[in-house]
Design a protein around this motif. Structure first.
Motif, short mmCIF file in Angstrom:
data_model
loop_
_atom_site.label_atom_id
_atom_site.label_comp_id
_atom_site.label_asym_id
_atom_site.label_seq_id
_atom_site.Cartn_x
_atom_site.Cartn_y
_atom_site.Cartn_z
N TYR A 32 -3.45 -7.65 1.75
CA TYR A 32 -3.11 -6.23 1.66
C TYR A 32 -1.78 -5.96 2.36
O TYR A 32 -1.46 -6.60 3.37
CB TYR A 32 -4.18 -5.36 2.33
N THR A 34 -0.18 -2.99 4.42
CA THR A 34 -0.72 -1.82 5.11
C THR A 34 0.39 -0.99 5.73
O THR A 34 1.35 -1.53 6.29
CB THR A 34 -1.72 -2.27 6.20
N GLU A 46 -4.26 5.28 7.51
CA GLU A 46 -3.86 3.94 7.11
C GLU A 46 -4.13 3.72 5.63
O GLU A 46 -5.24 3.95 5.15
CB GLU A 46 -4.60 2.89 7.94
N SER A 48 -3.97 0.79 2.65
CA SER A 48 -3.90 -0.66 2.46
C SER A 48 -3.81 -0.95 0.96
O SER A 48 -4.78 -0.72 0.23
CB SER A 48 -5.12 -1.35 3.07
N LYS A 139 -11.76 -5.14 3.23
CA LYS A 139 -10.60 -5.66 3.93
C LYS A 139 -10.97 -6.11 5.35
O LYS A 139 -11.81 -5.49 6.00
CB LYS A 139 -9.53 -4.56 4.01
N CYS A 150 -11.40 0.03 2.65
CA CYS A 150 -10.07 0.56 2.99
C CYS A 150 -9.64 1.60 1.97
O CYS A 150 -10.11 1.63 0.83
CB CYS A 150 -9.05 -0.57 3.06
#
Length: 335
Positions: A32, A34, A46, A48, A139, A150
């Motif tokens: 990922y 991020t 956040e 991702s 994740k 995520c």
């Protein structure tokens, strides 16, 4: 579904042999990109973005596995024919509206939550198969071996809806008894009634319910829990409920749209304002299409065509061609 077939079916869908598929699964939890985006309410969220190959696997798992699982009718996010407009319209002309959400909703959903849902729905998948599939869907948490859901993966929204089925069902059943309207858009939960004591009661029932259910383990966000009466501005998932029984984007967004369209006419719109204008216009077309038509008539179809073209070029400019990942716009806030 026969045992072991699911892994073969998914690997065939993405055109790799089963050995490569197993190798990919070991890399998947860390594949990922991020980054953080600012929230209007403060703090950051956040995001991702999965690698393109991982995204392909996630789409295959949606089709082969996740689409078999039930989603409650009160869920309005990530559903065909539903959205924030339908979510808000369910609460029109109600005297009291209760709004609340959960802390860290997506990261609170774990591998075990989805596994339990599969078992409850008699999906024939053994522990080995699930351990492989879950590595493609969850994740790896930073500095930990823990896997969590995520924001950013195409499979995450559907997983969040299916694991909420029991909570949605319990809440809906109680709300029907009390003539309370209930909808859930992701983790934004909205309840409305003409009786204040009903929304007070359902808040306590909600608190008891999330403690009682086995899965998922969620925490109510007390800071964002509020009851709004009809005498005040009622807003549900960003949509204003007007006193005449309609939904609206609000006068501030209308005024801002006019200002930015005028600047676009003069070629005086910077990148940040262009993104803002595109966002408002898209929101307007969904919530108040009649006002969109008024503006289109006033400013002309060609100006809106210019907006869409400039925005497309801007997205292309801010896209990482190696990953297909849309980069964030510096200084642009999101909800």
């Amino acid at each position: 579904m026969n045992k072991l077939n699911i892994l073969n079916e998914i690997s065939n869908d993405i055109d790799v042999n089963i050995g490569e598929f197993f190798n990919f699964s070991s890399m998947a939890p860390t594949a990922y990109s991020t980054f953080q985006i600012r929230k209007k309410s403060g703090g950051t969220r956040e995001i991702s973005q999965p690698a393109q190959w991982l995204k392909s696997v996630q789409y295959a798992i949606i089709q082969k596995l996740l689409e078999q699982l039930p989603i409650h009718y009160t869920a309005t996010a990530y559903q065909k024919g539903k959205g924030i407009k339908q979510n808000a319209e369910a609460h029109i002309n109600k005297t009291f509206i209760l709004k609340t959400d959960f802390e860290n909703f997506f990261p609170s959903i774990l591998q075990s939550d989805l596994e339990l849902i599969l078992k409850r729905n008699n999906i024939e998948i053994n522990s080995f198969e699930y351990s492989v599939i879950s590595r493609f869907l969850f994740k790896k948490k930073n500095d930990s071996n823990k896997l969590e859901l995520c924001i950013g993966a195409p499979s995450s929204p559907m997983i969040s809806n299916v694991v909420m089925f029991e909570i949605d069902s319990l809440l809906s059943e109680k709300c029907n008894e009390l003539d309370i309207s209930y909808t859930r858009y992701a983790d934004d939960m909205t309840f409305s009634s003409d009786k204040y004591e009903n929304v007070e009661f359902i808040l306590e029932f909600l608190k008891q319910t999330i403690l009682k259910v086995e899965s998922p383990q969620l925490i109510l966000n007390n800071k964002k829990t509020k009851i709004i009466s009809k005498g005040r501005s009622q807003r549900v998932t960003g949509v204003i409920l007007s006193n005449d029984g309609r939904v609206s984007i609000g006068r501030n967004k209308r005024r801002r749209a006019r200002t930015l369209l005028h600047l676009l006419e003069l070629d005086k719109v910077d990148d940040k304002s262009l993104v803002e204008l595109y966002s408002i216009v898209s929101f307007m077309r969904n919530i108040e299409p009649e006002f969109y038509e008024i503006l289109k008539e006033k400013y002309g179809y060609n100006l809106f065509k210019k907006l869409y073209k400039k925005f497309s070029l801007l997205v292309e400019k801010h896209t990482d061609q190696s990953t297909g990942m849309k980069l964030k716009f510096k200084g642009f806030n999101v909800d």
